[in-house]
Design an enzyme around this catalytic site. Structure first.
Site, PDB file in Angstrom:
ATOM      1  N   CYS A   1      45.990  33.125  35.478  1.00 39.16           N
ATOM      2  CA  CYS A   1      47.411  32.810  35.379  1.00 39.16           C
ATOM      3  C   CYS A   1      48.225  33.545  36.452  1.00 39.16           C
ATOM      4  O   CYS A   1      48.066  33.290  37.637  1.00 39.16           O
ATOM      5  CB  CYS A   1      47.896  33.119  33.961  1.00 39.16           C
ATOM      6  SG  CYS A   1      49.549  32.551  33.538  1.00 39.16           S
ATOM      7  N   HIS A   2      49.096  34.475  36.059  1.00 36.92           N
ATOM      8  CA  HIS A   2      49.901  35.263  37.002  1.00 36.92           C
ATOM      9  C   HIS A   2      49.183  36.537  37.457  1.00 36.92           C
ATOM     10  O   HIS A   2      49.688  37.246  38.326  1.00 36.92           O
ATOM     11  CB  HIS A   2      51.243  35.646  36.373  1.00 36.92           C
ATOM     12  CG  HIS A   2      52.202  34.510  36.250  1.00 36.92           C
ATOM     13  ND1 HIS A   2      52.066  33.524  35.293  1.00 36.92           N
ATOM     14  CD2 HIS A   2      53.304  34.196  36.960  1.00 36.92           C
ATOM     15  CE1 HIS A   2      53.052  32.651  35.417  1.00 36.92           C
ATOM     16  NE2 HIS A   2      53.828  33.037  36.420  1.00 36.92           N
ATOM     17  N   ALA A   3      48.019  36.852  36.892  1.00 38.31           N
ATOM     18  CA  ALA A   3      47.306  38.080  37.254  1.00 38.31           C
ATOM     19  C   ALA A   3      46.872  38.142  38.721  1.00 38.31           C
ATOM     20  O   ALA A   3      46.710  39.246  39.238  1.00 38.31           O
ATOM     21  CB  ALA A   3      46.119  38.306  36.331  1.00 38.31           C
TER      22      ALA A   3
END
Length: 186
Positions: A111-113
């Protein structure tokens, strides 16, 4: 090579992690026999973000400051918008991410990691996927963004969203069982 039943995995997260992106890998990797620990930049419990509001909590096993890569076979980085944004501003969290990306051990970000991989200067020239809204961030950091469920480049695993968790976890297991991945500098 490390069998998943002998693997030691650390999940690095803090308040605001996307609930499913921590819970599913945590529970599924344990179910498959791995020893999984939760590390954070705070002690006690960390709170999830679940769709549109705060969710449940998970106990923290160790501080990011106390994570040593020699003790683990893989690092898992759940997303959400809040979690990786807080982690990338923390020196101890970023030390963990940098050391893992430089070690050749498995690093998995969803995801946003991948923001953490960007901050660690670990994606330039590498194939990467992420949540669609950070595609430009990945590209600006030199990553080769791909719209696929899961992308692996030299043991660095990236995935797009909670919809891709099954493929993400399967790839974590596969890459751990393959062993270390020599990496070129990003």
């Amino acid at each position: 090579m490390t069998e998943i039943t002998n693997a030691n995995i650390v999940i690095l997260a803090t308040d605001g992690y996307e609930r499913s992106e921590l819970r599913v890998p945590y529970e599924e990797l344990q179910r498959r026999g791995a020893n999984v620990k939760i590390a954070s930049i705070k002690s006690g419990k960390i709170k999830s973000w679940d769709k549109a509001d705060w969710g449940d909590t998970v106990d923290v096993d160790l501080s990011a400051e106390d994570v040593f890569i020699r003790d683990f076979d893989a690092l898992v980085l759940p997303g959400g918008q809040i979690n990786p944004d807080k982690l990338r501003a923390d020196a101890n969290a970023m030390r963990v991410v940098r050391e893992f990306t430089e070690s050749g051990k498995v690093v998995a970000a969803i995801c946003h990691a991948p923001w953490l991989l960007i901050e660690a200067d670990a994606i330039s020239g590498r194939k990467v996927t992420s949540y669609g809204s950070i595609k430009t961030d990945v590209q600006n950091a030199g990553g080769i963004w791909m719209d696929e469920k899961v992308v692996v480049d030299q043991g660095i695993i990236t995935s797009r969203s909670p919809d891709d968790l099954e493929a993400f976890v399967d790839k974590i297991v596969e890459e751990i069982e393959e062993g270390r991945h020599p990496r070129r500098a990003a």
